[in-house]
Design an enzyme around this catalytic site. Sequence first.
Site: not given
Ligand code: GBH
Length: 491
Positions: A83, A126, A171, A300, A302, A391
């Site tokens: 991707r 992106h 996103e 995505n 995290y 992601e």
């Molecule tokens: C992605 O964004 C992107 O698509 C990518 O380009 C980037 O490198 C990757 O992630 C890593 O950052 O306030 O603690 O709940 C992720 C963006 C990550 C935004 C988590 C909101 C919330 C953290 N998101 N964040 S928190």
Amino acid sequence: LPATSPTGDVAFPPGFLWGTATAAFQIEGATREGGRTDSIWDTFARIPGAVTGGDDGTVACDHYHRYRDDVALMRSLNLGAYRFSTSWARVRPDGGAPNPQGLAFYDRLVDELLDVGILPWVTLYHWDLPQAVEDAGGWPVRDTAYRFADYAMTVHDALHDRVRVWTTLNEPWCSSFLSYTGGEHAPGRTSRHDGVAAAHHLLLGHGLAAAAIQEVDPAAVVGLTVNLTVADPADPSNPDDVAAAAKHDGLFNRMFLDPVLRGDYPADVRDWVAPYGLDDLIHDGDLAIISTPLDALGVNYYNGSCIAATPPAVVDEAVTDRPDGVRDDDDAPVRATLPPTPSPEGVHHHARGLPRTAMGWEVQPEGLTRLLTRVHRDYTGPRGMALYVTENGAAYDDVPDADGFVDDAADRLAYLDAHLRAVKDAIDAGADVRGYFAWSLLDNFEWAHGYSKRFGIVRTDYETQRRTIKASGRWYAEVARTGVVPGREES
Ligand code: GBH
């Protein structure tokens, strides 16, 4: 409760797609070559203090010149899909006429991938808006949606004979609220009006591009990638916390999912953003365009979120003793609130004692099971759409040995392992998840954090541009080869 054993072998369904993800600005470099012009990230990186270390994208991973080696690397990792995103400022410099040299780069990349049997998974946007389009008003201006759809068709025209999967946006929450309201991302604006307008116009651009691609290319697999979270109330017995969590869910998740997959903004979201002009932005017919039926939804994920109606009272223990033992590179105090997103009024992020990555984000794999199950139940399942995790990954403070090898078995590998088990739990619960992309193939330009945060399963040495597969990368290559997440030793 998760059905999957936390330690045993976990076999994924046959045909499950294993990939990694990157984005143009984060890896390509060559920002002034081949006719490319500035994007908003080139400009933003020049603002003193905007990006850690004053880093920019001029060289990044030099992928523009090293793409052949990088594809060979992907092959050695047994990847079935890659991707990547195309750069609007390379394909249509200054947002103007198509640039054959820019298109030729993606042409070569796609051929290289197909040569070794890797599925090219193209994301059209992106976050790297041409600066000229920002100068004309950027995403808060309606015309940008139409310009995006035009650019999307330029890429589609050039690659459709070989590319089957098209993702419009990555996103939209980030490219609206984080960029136009939070000011943390390019172009660094801090207006709630602009964030709301950007969100609507991104969704409109998505719908216009999705419909245009489907019209000329019925066989295309067309989708959108959203960043989603699970918003848990800090105290489930406190109605104010429950309401705050619902508000976070509304403005982070449902504001993007509902118009696309249910044809309208949710009523509560409409009320919250009404003061910022949403109703005037929605023209007749917009919602029909935005809800163009899709073939795939990319998620995505995290971290989860723990939300309360009031700010946390005390500074976290983690200021001196973080659960993961990691300190921020700038030694800034780690606050009880997790990294500030442009939080709406009455929505506060709390820590809840979970381990965190080097980003300060909590590690909550079980949230991914709940999220995918919910998205399937409420959004994609009824439409028979496929779900992909486009992601998932983690930054940690890697310590390479003399050969550049990083043994990240205890952190990044463990993170990926736990999240893949969570994906399998969601599949077992009925969610139609058909693939997973680890973020990221390589350490790369981590936006406002520059090169200080590393998400790669392969190390990038920014002095030499040498790539070295980490322990997590070796492990992932085996997962991709066998389709099985191998059992872990009980610790
Ligand atoms: C992605 O964004 C992107 O698509 C990518 O380009 C980037 O490198 C990757 O992630 C890593 O950052 O306030 O603690 O709940 C992720 C963006 C990550 C935004 C988590 C909101 C919330 C953290 N998101 N964040 S928190």
